[in-house]
Design a protein around this motif. Structure first.
Motif, PDB file in Angstrom:
ATOM      1  N   ARG A 128       6.860  -7.060 -19.642  1.00 51.28           N
ATOM      2  CA  ARG A 128       5.419  -6.880 -19.466  1.00 51.28           C
ATOM      3  C   ARG A 128       5.056  -5.502 -20.004  1.00 51.28           C
ATOM      4  N   GLY A 129       3.964  -5.439 -20.751  1.00 50.33           N
ATOM      5  CA  GLY A 129       3.559  -4.190 -21.368  1.00 50.33           C
ATOM      6  C   GLY A 129       3.307  -3.083 -20.360  1.00 50.33           C
ATOM      7  N   HIS A 130       3.807  -1.904 -20.674  1.00 47.82           N
ATOM      8  CA  HIS A 130       3.584  -0.735 -19.831  1.00 47.82           C
ATOM      9  C   HIS A 130       2.153  -0.246 -19.982  1.00 47.82           C
ATOM     10  N   ASP A 131       1.716  -0.054 -21.218  1.00 52.42           N
ATOM     11  CA  ASP A 131       0.366   0.442 -21.479  1.00 52.42           C
ATOM     12  C   ASP A 131      -0.679  -0.662 -21.442  1.00 52.42           C
ATOM     13  N   ASN A 132      -0.248  -1.890 -21.659  1.00 53.96           N
ATOM     14  CA  ASN A 132      -1.148  -3.037 -21.608  1.00 53.96           C
ATOM     15  C   ASN A 132      -0.481  -4.125 -20.770  1.00 53.96           C
ATOM     16  N   PRO A 133      -0.698  -4.116 -19.448  1.00 56.16           N
ATOM     17  CA  PRO A 133      -0.027  -5.084 -18.580  1.00 56.16           C
ATOM     18  C   PRO A 133      -0.499  -6.525 -18.755  1.00 56.16           C
ATOM     19  N   SER A 134      -1.428  -6.759 -19.667  1.00 60.83           N
ATOM     20  CA  SER A 134      -1.849  -8.123 -19.993  1.00 60.83           C
ATOM     21  C   SER A 134      -1.022  -8.697 -21.145  1.00 60.83           C
ATOM     22  N   ARG A 135      -0.119  -7.892 -21.699  1.00 64.87           N
ATOM     23  CA  ARG A 135       0.715  -8.308 -22.833  1.00 64.87           C
ATOM     24  C   ARG A 135       2.139  -8.563 -22.349  1.00 64.87           C
ATOM     25  N   PHE A 136       2.688  -9.716 -22.755  1.00 69.03           N
ATOM     26  CA  PHE A 136       4.031 -10.119 -22.351  1.00 69.03           C
ATOM     27  C   PHE A 136       4.841 -10.512 -23.566  1.00 69.03           C
ATOM     28  N   LEU A 137       6.130 -10.241 -23.495  1.00 69.45           N
ATOM     29  CA  LEU A 137       7.086 -10.722 -24.495  1.00 69.45           C
ATOM     30  C   LEU A 137       8.175 -11.490 -23.771  1.00 69.45           C
ATOM     31  N   ILE A 138       8.586 -12.593 -24.353  1.00 67.00           N
ATOM     32  CA  ILE A 138       9.818 -13.250 -23.934  1.00 67.00           C
ATOM     33  C   ILE A 138      10.759 -13.150 -25.130  1.00 67.00           C
ATOM     34  N   ILE A 139      11.898 -12.515 -24.894  1.00 62.49           N
ATOM     35  CA  ILE A 139      12.924 -12.354 -25.917  1.00 62.49           C
ATOM     36  C   ILE A 139      14.042 -13.336 -25.580  1.00 62.49           C
ATOM     37  N   GLU A 140      14.344 -14.213 -26.515  1.00 61.58           N
ATOM     38  CA  GLU A 140      15.366 -15.237 -26.306  1.00 61.58           C
ATOM     39  C   GLU A 140      16.401 -15.160 -27.423  1.00 61.58           C
ATOM     40  N   THR A 141      17.668 -15.254 -27.070  1.00 60.51           N
ATOM     41  CA  THR A 141      18.720 -15.328 -28.078  1.00 60.51           C
ATOM     42  C   THR A 141      19.420 -16.675 -27.924  1.00 60.51           C
ATOM     43  N   TRP A 142      19.573 -17.353 -29.050  1.00 62.27           N
ATOM     44  CA  TRP A 142      20.085 -18.718 -29.088  1.00 62.27           C
ATOM     45  C   TRP A 142      21.245 -18.832 -30.063  1.00 62.27           C
ATOM     46  N   GLU A 143      22.059 -19.844 -29.819  1.00 66.55           N
ATOM     47  CA  GLU A 143      23.125 -20.155 -30.774  1.00 66.55           C
ATOM     48  C   GLU A 143      22.541 -20.690 -32.075  1.00 66.55           C
ATOM     49  N   SER A 144      21.382 -21.383 -31.993  1.00 66.84           N
ATOM     50  CA  SER A 144      20.746 -21.909 -33.205  1.00 66.84           C
ATOM     51  C   SER A 144      19.260 -22.178 -32.949  1.00 66.84           C
ATOM     52  N   ILE A 145      18.497 -22.267 -34.011  1.00 69.79           N
ATOM     53  CA  ILE A 145      17.081 -22.625 -33.910  1.00 69.79           C
ATOM     54  C   ILE A 145      16.946 -24.035 -33.347  1.00 69.79           C
ATOM     55  N   ALA A 146      17.803 -24.934 -33.775  1.00 73.21           N
ATOM     56  CA  ALA A 146      17.736 -26.325 -33.308  1.00 73.21           C
ATOM     57  C   ALA A 146      17.881 -26.393 -31.789  1.00 73.21           C
ATOM     58  N   GLU A 147      18.788 -25.603 -31.221  1.00 71.91           N
ATOM     59  CA  GLU A 147      18.953 -25.630 -29.767  1.00 71.91           C
ATOM     60  C   GLU A 147      17.723 -25.069 -29.065  1.00 71.91           C
ATOM     61  N   HIS A 148      17.109 -24.061 -29.658  1.00 68.18           N
ATOM     62  CA  HIS A 148      15.865 -23.561 -29.068  1.00 68.18           C
ATOM     63  C   HIS A 148      14.804 -24.654 -29.078  1.00 68.18           C
ATOM     64  N   GLN A 149      14.660 -25.308 -30.189  1.00 69.52           N
ATOM     65  CA  GLN A 149      13.634 -26.333 -30.312  1.00 69.52           C
ATOM     66  C   GLN A 149      13.852 -27.474 -29.332  1.00 69.52           C
ATOM     67  N   LEU A 150      15.089 -27.824 -29.051  1.00 73.31           N
ATOM     68  CA  LEU A 150      15.386 -28.866 -28.066  1.00 73.31           C
ATOM     69  C   LEU A 150      15.080 -28.399 -26.646  1.00 73.31           C
ATOM     70  N   SER A 151      15.166 -27.110 -26.413  1.00 67.80           N
ATOM     71  CA  SER A 151      14.991 -26.579 -25.060  1.00 67.80           C
ATOM     72  C   SER A 151      13.575 -26.740 -24.530  1.00 67.80           C
ATOM     73  N   VAL A 152      12.597 -26.832 -25.397  1.00 67.25           N
ATOM     74  CA  VAL A 152      11.210 -26.936 -24.920  1.00 67.25           C
ATOM     75  C   VAL A 152      10.975 -28.235 -24.155  1.00 67.25           C
ATOM     76  N   ASP A 153      11.845 -29.219 -24.338  1.00 68.69           N
ATOM     77  CA  ASP A 153      11.723 -30.462 -23.577  1.00 68.69           C
ATOM     78  C   ASP A 153      11.921 -30.240 -22.075  1.00 68.69           C
ATOM     79  N   GLY A 154      12.598 -29.143 -21.718  1.00 68.07           N
ATOM     80  CA  GLY A 154      12.846 -28.851 -20.316  1.00 68.07           C
ATOM     81  C   GLY A 154      11.682 -28.184 -19.594  1.00 68.07           C
ATOM     82  N   ILE A 155      10.653 -27.810 -20.350  1.00 63.89           N
ATOM     83  CA  ILE A 155       9.498 -27.128 -19.755  1.00 63.89           C
ATOM     84  C   ILE A 155       8.423 -28.159 -19.442  1.00 63.89           C
TER      85      ILE A 155
END
Length: 93
Positions: A43-70
């Motif tokens: 969450r942003g320190h100077d702008n608490p309305s700004r958020f980042l999610i940093i994700e590291t994956w074995e592959s782009i394909a696995e990331h794309q499949l993961s959205v089915d779980g949301i």
């Protein structure tokens, strides 16, 4: 070689805490997805309305499949808390 995805979210005025709660709730879903090596919410320190999610994956394909779980209904509801369309990009080392 792993792939990193950086996601940026900007909350509408007065909705930052609600968005923070939602984003925090999906981190365990992301982390439990096959191929996820790391997921972290910032969450942003100077702008608490700004958020980042940093994700590291074995592959782009696995990331794309993961959205089915949301949960789509909850995701769409949370998108109403945004001031603008989320931004996302893949990066490699």
């Amino acid at each position: 070689m792993s792939i990193t995805r950086v996601n940026e979210f900007i909350a509408r005025e007065g909705r930052a805490d609600a968005l923070a709660d939602y984003l925090a709730s999906i981190i365990p879903v992301i982390e439990s997805s096959q191929g996820c090596l790391y997921a972290h919410l910032l969450r942003g320190h100077d702008n608490p309305s700004r958020f980042l999610i940093i994700e590291t994956w074995e592959s782009i394909a696995e990331h794309q499949l993961s959205v089915d779980g949301i949960d789509k209904k909850e995701f769409l509801r949370a998108m109403e808390d945004l001031a603008e369309k989320p931004q996302a990009e893949y990066f490699r080392s």
